[in-house]
Design a protein around this motif. Structure first.
Motif, short mmCIF file in Angstrom:
data_model
loop_
_atom_site.label_atom_id
_atom_site.label_comp_id
_atom_site.label_asym_id
_atom_site.label_seq_id
_atom_site.Cartn_x
_atom_site.Cartn_y
_atom_site.Cartn_z
N ALA A 54 41.37 27.17 37.26
CA ALA A 54 40.66 28.16 38.08
C ALA A 54 39.29 27.64 38.51
O ALA A 54 38.48 28.38 39.01
N SER A 55 39.06 26.35 38.29
CA SER A 55 37.77 25.70 38.62
C SER A 55 36.60 26.33 37.87
O SER A 55 35.50 26.45 38.39
N ILE A 56 36.86 26.75 36.62
CA ILE A 56 35.78 27.22 35.76
C ILE A 56 35.34 26.06 34.89
O ILE A 56 36.14 25.45 34.18
#
Length: 69
Positions: A54-56
């Motif tokens: 989630a591109s966290i």
């Protein structure tokens, strides 16, 4: 930082904090903290990071408190 919910005893409340105080407080004495601060340094030059689907992004490092005295 307060790490648990406050406990009540009559009209008195207690909280557990981290990092712990360096000295015990005598029973019946109260402490009021206003804008507490601490000084910390990196424990090493090692820093790690991660990213998930989630591109966290996550960043982690270890620090130690600087004790003057």
């Amino acid at each position: 930082m307060v790490v648990e919910d406050a406990t009540a005893s009559g009209t008195d409340y207690g909280v557990r904090i981290e990092p712990k105080l360096r000295a015990d407080i005598t029973a019946g004495h109260y402490v009021k903290f206003a804008s507490p601060k601490g000084q910390f340094r990196l424990a090493s030059n090692q820093v790690s990071w991660s990213v998930n689907q989630a591109s966290i992004y996550g960043l982690s490092f270890t620090a130690v408190e600087v004790i003057n005295g």
